[in-house]
Design a protein around this motif. Sequence first.
Motif, PDB file in Angstrom:
ATOM      1  N   LEU A  68       0.813  -1.213   0.000  1.00 41.46           N
ATOM      2  CA  LEU A  68       0.000   0.000   0.000  1.00 41.46           C
ATOM      3  C   LEU A  68       0.849   1.266   0.000  1.00 41.46           C
ATOM      4  O   LEU A  68       0.538   2.236  -0.694  1.00 41.46           O
ATOM      5  N   GLU A  69       1.919   1.275   0.761  1.00 42.36           N
ATOM      6  CA  GLU A  69       2.743   2.476   0.841  1.00 42.36           C
ATOM      7  C   GLU A  69       3.321   2.840  -0.527  1.00 42.36           C
ATOM      8  O   GLU A  69       3.302   4.008  -0.936  1.00 42.36           O
ATOM      9  N   ALA A  70       3.806   1.848  -1.243  1.00 44.78           N
ATOM     10  CA  ALA A  70       4.366   2.102  -2.573  1.00 44.78           C
ATOM     11  C   ALA A  70       3.279   2.577  -3.537  1.00 44.78           C
ATOM     12  O   ALA A  70       3.509   3.473  -4.364  1.00 44.78           O
ATOM     13  N   LEU A  71       2.090   1.984  -3.428  1.00 44.62           N
ATOM     14  CA  LEU A  71       0.985   2.417  -4.281  1.00 44.62           C
ATOM     15  C   LEU A  71       0.592   3.857  -3.976  1.00 44.62           C
ATOM     16  O   LEU A  71       0.326   4.645  -4.897  1.00 44.62           O
ATOM     17  N   GLU A  72       0.551   4.194  -2.715  1.00 47.19           N
ATOM     18  CA  GLU A  72       0.191   5.565  -2.336  1.00 47.19           C
ATOM     19  C   GLU A  72       1.217   6.565  -2.846  1.00 47.19           C
ATOM     20  O   GLU A  72       0.854   7.657  -3.310  1.00 47.19           O
ATOM     21  N   GLU A  73       2.480   6.210  -2.786  1.00 47.84           N
ATOM     22  CA  GLU A  73       3.527   7.110  -3.278  1.00 47.84           C
ATOM     23  C   GLU A  73       3.410   7.299  -4.788  1.00 47.84           C
ATOM     24  O   GLU A  73       3.463   8.426  -5.292  1.00 47.84           O
ATOM     25  N   ALA A  74       3.250   6.194  -5.512  1.00 45.56           N
ATOM     26  CA  ALA A  74       3.129   6.277  -6.974  1.00 45.56           C
ATOM     27  C   ALA A  74       1.848   7.012  -7.363  1.00 45.56           C
ATOM     28  O   ALA A  74       1.849   7.839  -8.286  1.00 45.56           O
ATOM     29  N   GLY A  75       0.777   6.723  -6.657  1.00 48.43           N
ATOM     30  CA  GLY A  75      -0.484   7.376  -6.959  1.00 48.43           C
ATOM     31  C   GLY A  75      -0.444   8.864  -6.683  1.00 48.43           C
ATOM     32  O   GLY A  75      -0.927   9.671  -7.486  1.00 48.43           O
ATOM     33  N   GLN A  76       0.144   9.242  -5.560  1.00 43.18           N
ATOM     34  CA  GLN A  76       0.211  10.662  -5.209  1.00 43.18           C
ATOM     35  C   GLN A  76       1.065  11.442  -6.195  1.00 43.18           C
ATOM     36  O   GLN A  76       0.758  12.588  -6.523  1.00 43.18           O
ATOM     37  N   ARG A  77       2.144  10.826  -6.665  1.00 40.01           N
ATOM     38  CA  ARG A  77       2.972  11.498  -7.680  1.00 40.01           C
ATOM     39  C   ARG A  77       2.147  11.814  -8.920  1.00 40.01           C
ATOM     40  O   ARG A  77       2.242  12.908  -9.487  1.00 40.01           O
ATOM     41  N   LEU A  78       1.333  10.860  -9.332  1.00 38.82           N
ATOM     42  CA  LEU A  78       0.515  11.086 -10.520  1.00 38.82           C
ATOM     43  C   LEU A  78      -0.536  12.162 -10.251  1.00 38.82           C
ATOM     44  O   LEU A  78      -0.744  13.048 -11.082  1.00 38.82           O
ATOM     45  N   LEU A  79      -1.197  12.087  -9.106  1.00 38.79           N
ATOM     46  CA  LEU A  79      -2.237  13.073  -8.792  1.00 38.79           C
ATOM     47  C   LEU A  79      -1.662  14.476  -8.709  1.00 38.79           C
ATOM     48  O   LEU A  79      -2.288  15.446  -9.145  1.00 38.79           O
ATOM     49  N   ASP A  80      -0.469  14.599  -8.150  1.00 37.79           N
ATOM     50  CA  ASP A  80       0.153  15.917  -8.022  1.00 37.79           C
ATOM     51  C   ASP A  80       0.568  16.484  -9.379  1.00 37.79           C
ATOM     52  O   ASP A  80       0.404  17.679  -9.640  1.00 37.79           O
ATOM     53  N   ALA A  81       1.102  15.623 -10.248  1.00 36.17           N
ATOM     54  CA  ALA A  81       1.671  16.101 -11.508  1.00 36.17           C
ATOM     55  C   ALA A  81       0.654  16.170 -12.644  1.00 36.17           C
ATOM     56  O   ALA A  81       0.824  16.955 -13.579  1.00 36.17           O
ATOM     57  N   HIS A  82      -0.405  15.362 -12.555  1.00 42.46           N
ATOM     58  CA  HIS A  82      -1.331  15.264 -13.693  1.00 42.46           C
ATOM     59  C   HIS A  82      -2.782  15.300 -13.225  1.00 42.46           C
ATOM     60  O   HIS A  82      -3.617  14.501 -13.663  1.00 42.46           O
ATOM     61  N   ALA A  83      -3.086  16.252 -12.367  1.00 42.22           N
ATOM     62  CA  ALA A  83      -4.417  16.314 -11.757  1.00 42.22           C
ATOM     63  C   ALA A  83      -5.533  16.452 -12.785  1.00 42.22           C
ATOM     64  O   ALA A  83      -6.648  15.965 -12.572  1.00 42.22           O
ATOM     65  N   GLY A  84      -5.258  17.113 -13.892  1.00 45.18           N
ATOM     66  CA  GLY A  84      -6.310  17.354 -14.868  1.00 45.18           C
ATOM     67  C   GLY A  84      -6.499  16.255 -15.890  1.00 45.18           C
ATOM     68  O   GLY A  84      -7.360  16.373 -16.766  1.00 45.18           O
ATOM     69  N   SER A  85      -5.748  15.188 -15.796  1.00 41.77           N
ATOM     70  CA  SER A  85      -5.833  14.129 -16.807  1.00 41.77           C
ATOM     71  C   SER A  85      -6.824  13.047 -16.382  1.00 41.77           C
ATOM     72  O   SER A  85      -7.137  12.877 -15.206  1.00 41.77           O
ATOM     73  N   GLY A  86      -7.294  12.305 -17.388  1.00 42.04           N
ATOM     74  CA  GLY A  86      -8.164  11.176 -17.086  1.00 42.04           C
ATOM     75  C   GLY A  86      -7.444  10.090 -16.320  1.00 42.04           C
ATOM     76  O   GLY A  86      -8.070   9.324 -15.567  1.00 42.04           O
ATOM     77  N   TYR A  87      -6.131  10.016 -16.469  1.00 46.64           N
ATOM     78  CA  TYR A  87      -5.347   9.017 -15.731  1.00 46.64           C
ATOM     79  C   TYR A  87      -5.400   9.272 -14.224  1.00 46.64           C
ATOM     80  O   TYR A  87      -5.314   8.332 -13.430  1.00 46.64           O
ATOM     81  N   ALA A  88      -5.542  10.545 -13.842  1.00 43.13           N
ATOM     82  CA  ALA A  88      -5.623  10.864 -12.415  1.00 43.13           C
ATOM     83  C   ALA A  88      -6.898  10.290 -11.813  1.00 43.13           C
ATOM     84  O   ALA A  88      -6.890   9.736 -10.705  1.00 43.13           O
TER      85      ALA A  88
END
Length: 210
Positions: A68-88
């Motif tokens: 979970l910790e690794a998923l949260e880190e990877a997920g947060q990086r995406l949310l922070d950098a690409h908030a406006g994308s459908g991938y977020a």
Amino acid sequence: MDQSDEEQLERLKAWWRRNGPALLLGAAVAAAGLAAWWGYQTWQERTQQRAAGAYADYLEQERQDAGLEALEEAGQRLLDAHAGSGYAALTALRLAREQAAAGAYGEAAQTLGWLVEHAGDRPMAELARLRQARALAQEDPERALAALDGGEVSEGFRAVYAELRGDLLSELDRPEEAAEAYRTALDAGGLAPQSRELVRTKLQAISPEA
């Protein structure tokens, strides 16, 4: 060159003196606009590529069962950098599911709350709010109810929202309000036959005369 040719040349020169600068300026503005458009298209394409790469990284973490910790880190990086994308949006839904599966309901609710605020369309925001309420319901039915009632609901979500509202009110020992919510769910339509039967059973359990 005869006199008529000279006259035409002079008229052309005079016309150019009057209109030439404006034409040149217009051409320069058009060229700048075209360059800006191409630049934006290139930037947008690169941004989408980076977002897709970040999403692929997240999925790889899932595939490897990295925790979970690794998923949260990877997920947060995406949310922070690409908030406006459908991938977020996809990442937020998947991450919240993993958090809930691990019993981290508060974290799941927080992730879904982010999606409620950043969703690019209303159906996605309503789906996120519904799942957020379900996550909160595991620990705090009052907060779940507040999240569920936090905005208007479109017709497509009305029945499932009302059913969950009935469940929460029943858990909070507010049977009359719960019964009304279940009736709303049944009246709204859109429930599958088995789901309708389940809602009807819940209603009869708290209001036998229904």
